[in-house]
Every structure is written in C-alpha cells, then in structure tokens.
Design a protein around this motif. Structure first.
Motif, PDB file in Angstrom:
ATOM      1  N   GLY A  91       0.804  -1.215   0.000  1.00 51.06           N
ATOM      2  CA  GLY A  91       0.000   0.000   0.000  1.00 51.06           C
ATOM      3  C   GLY A  91       0.834   1.260   0.000  1.00 51.06           C
ATOM      4  N   ARG A  92       1.934   1.252   0.724  1.00 49.71           N
ATOM      5  CA  ARG A  92       2.807   2.432   0.750  1.00 49.71           C
ATOM      6  C   ARG A  92       3.531   2.604  -0.582  1.00 49.71           C
ATOM      7  NH1 ARG A  92      -0.119   2.529   4.143  1.00 49.71           N
ATOM      8  NH2 ARG A  92       0.013   3.395   6.255  1.00 49.71           N
ATOM      9  N   ILE A  93       3.942   1.517  -1.182  1.00 50.08           N
ATOM     10  CA  ILE A  93       4.639   1.599  -2.463  1.00 50.08           C
ATOM     11  C   ILE A  93       3.719   2.120  -3.551  1.00 50.08           C
ATOM     12  CG2 ILE A  93       5.640   0.154  -4.294  1.00 50.08           C
ATOM     13  CD1 ILE A  93       6.934  -1.498  -2.122  1.00 50.08           C
ATOM     14  N   ALA A  94       2.452   1.796  -3.462  1.00 50.18           N
ATOM     15  CA  ALA A  94       1.497   2.247  -4.474  1.00 50.18           C
ATOM     16  C   ALA A  94       1.420   3.765  -4.560  1.00 50.18           C
ATOM     17  CB  ALA A  94       0.118   1.668  -4.182  1.00 50.18           C
ATOM     18  N   ARG A  95       1.858   4.465  -3.510  1.00 54.06           N
ATOM     19  CA  ARG A  95       1.861   5.930  -3.543  1.00 54.06           C
ATOM     20  C   ARG A  95       3.006   6.468  -4.394  1.00 54.06           C
ATOM     21  NH1 ARG A  95       0.550   6.461   2.747  1.00 54.06           N
ATOM     22  NH2 ARG A  95       2.707   7.170   2.937  1.00 54.06           N
ATOM     23  N   HIS A  96       4.079   5.684  -4.544  1.00 54.39           N
ATOM     24  CA  HIS A  96       5.244   6.114  -5.327  1.00 54.39           C
ATOM     25  C   HIS A  96       5.789   4.924  -6.112  1.00 54.39           C
ATOM     26  CE1 HIS A  96       5.195   9.805  -2.912  1.00 54.39           C
ATOM     27  NE2 HIS A  96       5.175   9.037  -1.832  1.00 54.39           N
ATOM     28  N   PRO A  97       5.007   4.389  -7.026  1.00 53.52           N
ATOM     29  CA  PRO A  97       5.379   3.113  -7.656  1.00 53.52           C
ATOM     30  C   PRO A  97       6.611   3.179  -8.541  1.00 53.52           C
ATOM     31  CG  PRO A  97       3.453   4.063  -8.726  1.00 53.52           C
ATOM     32  CD  PRO A  97       3.700   4.890  -7.512  1.00 53.52           C
ATOM     33  N   GLN A  98       7.010   4.366  -8.977  1.00 54.21           N
ATOM     34  CA  GLN A  98       8.222   4.466  -9.781  1.00 54.21           C
ATOM     35  C   GLN A  98       9.476   4.676  -8.941  1.00 54.21           C
ATOM     36  OE1 GLN A  98       8.109   3.707 -12.982  1.00 54.21           O
ATOM     37  NE2 GLN A  98       5.906   3.445 -12.747  1.00 54.21           N
ATOM     38  N   ARG A  99       9.312   4.852  -7.645  1.00 54.27           N
ATOM     39  CA  ARG A  99      10.465   5.108  -6.773  1.00 54.27           C
ATOM     40  C   ARG A  99      10.767   3.960  -5.811  1.00 54.27           C
ATOM     41  NH1 ARG A  99      11.819  10.392  -6.533  1.00 54.27           N
ATOM     42  NH2 ARG A  99      13.893   9.497  -6.172  1.00 54.27           N
ATOM     43  N   PHE A 100       9.720   3.183  -5.461  1.00 58.02           N
ATOM     44  CA  PHE A 100       9.871   2.155  -4.442  1.00 58.02           C
ATOM     45  C   PHE A 100       9.529   0.772  -4.991  1.00 58.02           C
ATOM     46  CE2 PHE A 100       8.384   5.462  -1.080  1.00 58.02           C
ATOM     47  CZ  PHE A 100       9.660   6.007  -1.022  1.00 58.02           C
ATOM     48  N   GLY A 101      10.357  -0.200  -4.600  1.00 58.04           N
ATOM     49  CA  GLY A 101      10.051  -1.611  -4.770  1.00 58.04           C
ATOM     50  C   GLY A 101      10.044  -2.272  -3.405  1.00 58.04           C
ATOM     51  N   ALA A 102       9.885  -3.589  -3.368  1.00 55.34           N
ATOM     52  CA  ALA A 102       9.724  -4.261  -2.081  1.00 55.34           C
ATOM     53  C   ALA A 102      10.419  -5.612  -2.059  1.00 55.34           C
ATOM     54  CB  ALA A 102       8.240  -4.452  -1.778  1.00 55.34           C
ATOM     55  N   PHE A 103      10.998  -5.911  -0.903  1.00 52.92           N
ATOM     56  CA  PHE A 103      11.371  -7.265  -0.537  1.00 52.92           C
ATOM     57  C   PHE A 103      10.281  -7.807   0.380  1.00 52.92           C
ATOM     58  CE2 PHE A 103      16.039  -6.215  -1.233  1.00 52.92           C
ATOM     59  CZ  PHE A 103      16.195  -7.107  -2.290  1.00 52.92           C
ATOM     60  N   ALA A 104       9.836  -9.021   0.107  1.00 46.18           N
ATOM     61  CA  ALA A 104       8.816  -9.644   0.952  1.00 46.18           C
ATOM     62  C   ALA A 104       9.384  -9.957   2.328  1.00 46.18           C
ATOM     63  CB  ALA A 104       8.308 -10.918   0.302  1.00 46.18           C
ATOM     64  N   HIS A 105       8.502  -9.917   3.314  1.00 50.60           N
ATOM     65  CA  HIS A 105       8.794 -10.379   4.672  1.00 50.60           C
ATOM     66  C   HIS A 105       8.192 -11.772   4.773  1.00 50.60           C
ATOM     67  CE1 HIS A 105      10.243  -9.598   8.626  1.00 50.60           C
ATOM     68  NE2 HIS A 105       9.059  -9.631   9.226  1.00 50.60           N
ATOM     69  N   VAL A 106       8.979 -12.772   5.158  1.00 49.21           N
ATOM     70  CA  VAL A 106       8.491 -14.150   5.167  1.00 49.21           C
ATOM     71  C   VAL A 106       8.769 -14.800   6.514  1.00 49.21           C
ATOM     72  CG1 VAL A 106       8.658 -14.486   2.673  1.00 49.21           C
ATOM     73  CG2 VAL A 106      10.648 -14.987   4.125  1.00 49.21           C
ATOM     74  N   ALA A 107       7.887 -15.719   6.876  1.00 56.20           N
ATOM     75  CA  ALA A 107       7.979 -16.414   8.154  1.00 56.20           C
ATOM     76  C   ALA A 107       8.538 -17.812   7.904  1.00 56.20           C
ATOM     77  CB  ALA A 107       6.606 -16.495   8.816  1.00 56.20           C
ATOM     78  N   LEU A 108       9.841 -17.975   8.111  1.00 54.61           N
ATOM     79  CA  LEU A 108      10.471 -19.265   7.870  1.00 54.61           C
ATOM     80  C   LEU A 108      10.250 -20.247   9.013  1.00 54.61           C
ATOM     81  CD1 LEU A 108      13.542 -18.048   5.920  1.00 54.61           C
ATOM     82  CD2 LEU A 108      11.956 -19.800   5.162  1.00 54.61           C
ATOM     83  N   GLN A 109       9.385 -19.893   9.950  1.00 49.60           N
ATOM     84  CA  GLN A 109       8.880 -20.881  10.900  1.00 49.60           C
ATOM     85  C   GLN A 109       8.180 -22.013  10.142  1.00 49.60           C
ATOM     86  OE1 GLN A 109       8.751 -17.625  11.230  1.00 49.60           O
ATOM     87  NE2 GLN A 109       8.963 -16.964  13.362  1.00 49.60           N
ATOM     88  N   ASP A 110       7.663 -21.687   8.947  1.00 47.37           N
ATOM     89  CA  ASP A 110       7.048 -22.669   8.064  1.00 47.37           C
ATOM     90  C   ASP A 110       7.602 -22.438   6.661  1.00 47.37           C
ATOM     91  OD1 ASP A 110       5.270 -23.998   6.215  1.00 47.37           O
ATOM     92  OD2 ASP A 110       3.799 -24.151   7.826  1.00 47.37           O
ATOM     93  N   PRO A 111       8.624 -23.186   6.252  1.00 39.23           N
ATOM     94  CA  PRO A 111       9.266 -22.919   4.960  1.00 39.23           C
ATOM     95  C   PRO A 111       8.319 -23.014   3.765  1.00 39.23           C
ATOM     96  CG  PRO A 111      10.666 -24.301   6.318  1.00 39.23           C
ATOM     97  CD  PRO A 111       9.358 -24.214   7.024  1.00 39.23           C
ATOM     98  N   LYS A 112       7.380 -23.940   3.791  1.00 41.29           N
ATOM     99  CA  LYS A 112       6.442 -24.063   2.664  1.00 41.29           C
ATOM    100  C   LYS A 112       5.559 -22.839   2.551  1.00 41.29           C
ATOM    101  CE  LYS A 112       3.605 -26.015  -0.421  1.00 41.29           C
ATOM    102  NZ  LYS A 112       2.431 -25.123  -0.364  1.00 41.29           N
ATOM    103  N   LEU A 113       5.008 -22.368   3.670  1.00 37.37           N
ATOM    104  CA  LEU A 113       4.163 -21.184   3.606  1.00 37.37           C
ATOM    105  C   LEU A 113       4.981 -19.935   3.311  1.00 37.37           C
ATOM    106  CD1 LEU A 113       1.549 -21.798   6.443  1.00 37.37           C
ATOM    107  CD2 LEU A 113       1.354 -22.212   3.977  1.00 37.37           C
ATOM    108  N   ALA A 114       6.240 -19.903   3.747  1.00 40.00           N
ATOM    109  CA  ALA A 114       7.124 -18.794   3.378  1.00 40.00           C
ATOM    110  C   ALA A 114       7.342 -18.766   1.871  1.00 40.00           C
ATOM    111  CB  ALA A 114       8.454 -18.908   4.109  1.00 40.00           C
ATOM    112  N   ALA A 115       7.532 -19.944   1.274  1.00 36.26           N
ATOM    113  CA  ALA A 115       7.681 -20.023  -0.176  1.00 36.26           C
ATOM    114  C   ALA A 115       6.413 -19.552  -0.877  1.00 36.26           C
ATOM    115  CB  ALA A 115       8.015 -21.458  -0.583  1.00 36.26           C
ATOM    116  N   ASP A 116       5.257 -19.942  -0.346  1.00 38.02           N
ATOM    117  CA  ASP A 116       3.986 -19.517  -0.945  1.00 38.02           C
ATOM    118  C   ASP A 116       3.817 -18.005  -0.860  1.00 38.02           C
ATOM    119  OD1 ASP A 116       3.426 -22.166  -1.466  1.00 38.02           O
ATOM    120  OD2 ASP A 116       2.042 -22.403   0.230  1.00 38.02           O
ATOM    121  N   GLU A 117       4.192 -17.424   0.284  1.00 34.83           N
ATOM    122  CA  GLU A 117       4.066 -15.976   0.437  1.00 34.83           C
ATOM    123  C   GLU A 117       5.043 -15.245  -0.477  1.00 34.83           C
ATOM    124  OE1 GLU A 117       2.633 -12.276   2.141  1.00 34.83           O
ATOM    125  OE2 GLU A 117       1.842 -14.244   1.554  1.00 34.83           O
ATOM    126  N   LEU A 118       6.234 -15.797  -0.619  1.00 35.33           N
ATOM    127  CA  LEU A 118       7.179 -15.211  -1.575  1.00 35.33           C
ATOM    128  C   LEU A 118       6.578 -15.213  -2.975  1.00 35.33           C
ATOM    129  CD1 LEU A 118      10.025 -14.174  -2.380  1.00 35.33           C
ATOM    130  CD2 LEU A 118      10.686 -16.582  -2.634  1.00 35.33           C
TER     131      LEU A 118
END
Length: 334
Positions: A91-118
């Motif tokens: 949502g914050r990046i959508a305000r400046h989409p040509q200036r900001f990109g994102a790295f996902a935050h993932v919960a490796l407590q569950d590697p499969k669900l972390a992969a899905d979220e990635l």
C-alpha cells in the motif's frame, strides 16, 4: 556531484507494531536517536524521497527492519504478521510506484508457507524477492527442511537478501561486551557464518540458479576467498562441494555496499569478485544517504564500472527497465 543514477537495495522501514520485535536491540539506544530512527523508518514520503532526490537515487527496494517475524515465537502469528507486513508495504509503495520496490517479509517458521508468500508477493504484487533477517529462533537455513523455500526463489528468479541479526547464542568471548555483539562486529560475523552454512551445506549445489545478497560489502567474505579454498582443500571435514568455495562468492553470493563507505574495501571487493557482483546500497536510515552517495561518486572507478555498481547490476538482477523507464516497476496490485 551526484551525477550517476542509483538503485539502493538495503533500505528499511517499519510497519505498525513491528517495533516491539526490535525493542531488545534498541533499548540501549539514546532516546533522541531512537526517536529519529523511528521517524525515518515510518516515513515513506517527505524525508525519504528528499534524500533520494538529493543523491540521484532513482529507486529503492524497501524491507522490514530487523528482526521482524524471525523473532516471533508463535508460528501462526509469524505467518499472519508477515503477510500483514507485505500488504502494508504494498500500500505504501502504491503511492510512489516508480520510486519504491519491495522485498517480501516471510515467516520461515514454516518454509512451505514462506515459499507460498514469496510467490504470492512476487506474482501478484510485483515484489523483487525477499529479505530475511537472519536465523529464525536459532534455526539456520542450510537444512533440506528449507529446500522448498530455496527452490521456489530459484524458480521465481528472484534474489534473497540475507540481513544480519544478533547471534542465536552469543559466544563466551563476547560476554559483557554488547557493543561487539551488535553492528560493530557481531552481526557481520553471524551473517557471514550463516551464508557459509548455506554454501558448505550444499544449498547452491542443489539450487545453482539461486542468488543470495549480502550487505555491508559482503560481511567480510570476499576478502577470505583464497584462504577458504586453501583450508577447505586441506581439511574438507567430509564436505563435498561441486566447486571451490571461492567460486560461489561472486556467482551465487553477491554483495552490496550498504553501510561500508570505504574506497579500499570497495576496490578489494571488485578485485576479488568482479564489478558485476557488487551492487550499491545505503542502509537507510542507519547510515547517511549523503555520505553513501558521495562515497560511490568519488570512488576511483571508470564510468562503466560506476554505472554497473550504482544501477546496472540491479537492473539486470531484478529485471528492471532502463533509467527513466516506465517499466522499472510493476505497479502494486495486492
């Protein structure tokens, strides 16, 4: 002076409620410094963009500051809050989409669900990979338990940034010396050790297309390549790699300049692993944007090499368009 366009990759923010994860680390900070960091970490508009403009930083990839959900003891909460963090950032990046990109935050407590979220954030939101704040509750990621995550990152063709955190168990050597357990020294040692666990644990042999990013001029590793080869050849300790250890550093393991504005260190890293393996970063807000920009502009590099480090390598690795292109970023849609 800041004539070279720049892309920066270790640039932090903090989502609402996530400062609680950092409290144990920040409790020793002077109140005025803590307040200043808090203001910068939660700003996505005025000050951040002004500093980027002053340094000719065209684009940054944002990531949740450490330790985030890597420190969350409740698996379900970690999974939920990681997704909430990603939705907040989108949502914050959508305000400046040509200036900001994102790295996902993932919960490796569950590697499969972390992969899905990635995968969800990359495919649906245009995220550029993930940044992981070190170990998860003392678990490191060379085990085949985490292969589902590494396999997904390789298949998606996105880098994973391994960011420092504190030791899961501080060595006795550092007892009573909190200054050495943190960013002054310990974080770099911990992160370099984690990266070497991945290397010697065979992760890059199992997933040869995987790209891991290390900040802070590579957390010491570029300068130890020769010795690693020498001592591994003499004492392999049962480990069988497909290549020399040095050959993974600069191919699978790339580095950024975040938090190290040292010309000799930069030149040494280029000498060891080549300019194609070094990417520019600041480490906002923990380092000075102005100093990081001045450093890279004044380094004794030819124009081609400076352009590679400042933006060319990032454009190649993150599949971004050329300078000023409207294709630099897929608009956030999640």
């Amino acid at each position: 002076m800041n004539r070279t366009p720049k892309i920066a990759l270790e640039e932090h923010f903090s989502a609402p409620g996530f400062s609680e994860y950092s409290a144990d680390m920040t409790r020793l900070f002077p109140p005025e410094i803590l307040a200043e960091l808090g203001a910068r970490l939660t700003d996505f508009d005025d000050r951040r963009l002004a500093e980027m403009d002053a340094g000719n930083i065209e684009y940054v990839v944002l990531s949740q500051t450490m330790p985030g959900v890597q420190a969350e003891t409740n698996r379900a909460v970690a999974i939920r809050r990681a997704r909430e963090n990603n939705e907040f950032l989108a949502g914050r990046i959508a305000r400046h989409p040509q200036r900001f990109g994102a790295f996902a935050h993932v919960a490796l407590q569950d590697p499969k669900l972390a992969a899905d979220e990635l995968e969800r954030t990359v495919r649906e939101c245009g995220f550029k990979g993930a940044l992981i704040n070190g170990h998860t509750l003392g678990r490191y990621y060379e085990s085949q338990d985490f292969d589902v995550f590494w396999e997904r990152a390789e298949a998606l063709g996105v880098p994973i940034y391994l960011h420092p955190t504190r030791f899961s168990q501080a060595p006795a050597l550092l007892d009573g010396m909190p200054v050495l357990q943190g960013a002054v020294w310990g974080w770099g040692v911990e992160t370099a050790g984690h990266a070497l666990r991945l290397l010697f644990g065979g992760v890059f042999d199992r997933f040869p297309g995987l790209v891991l990013l290390l900040g802070h001029m590579g957390e010491f590793l570029p300068y130890q390549r020769w010795r690693m080869d020498s001592r591994y050849a003499a004492y392999p300790m049962g480990v069988k790699l497909k290549r020399k250890p040095s050959e993974y550093i600069g191919s699978n393991i790339l580095i950024t300049t975040s938090g190290v504005c040292s010309v000799p260190s930069l030149m040494g890293a280029i000498g060891e692993i080549g300019a194609e393996a070094v990417l520019y970063s600041v480490d906002y807000p923990y380092e000075s944007t102005a100093e990081a920009c001045k450093f890279i502009e004044q380094a004794p590099l030819d124009d081609t090499t400076r352009a590679l480090i400042c933006h060319g390598n990032a454009r190649r690795i993150f599949k971004l368009g050329g300078s000023g292109s409207s294709d630099d970023l897929a608009l956030m849609q999640c």
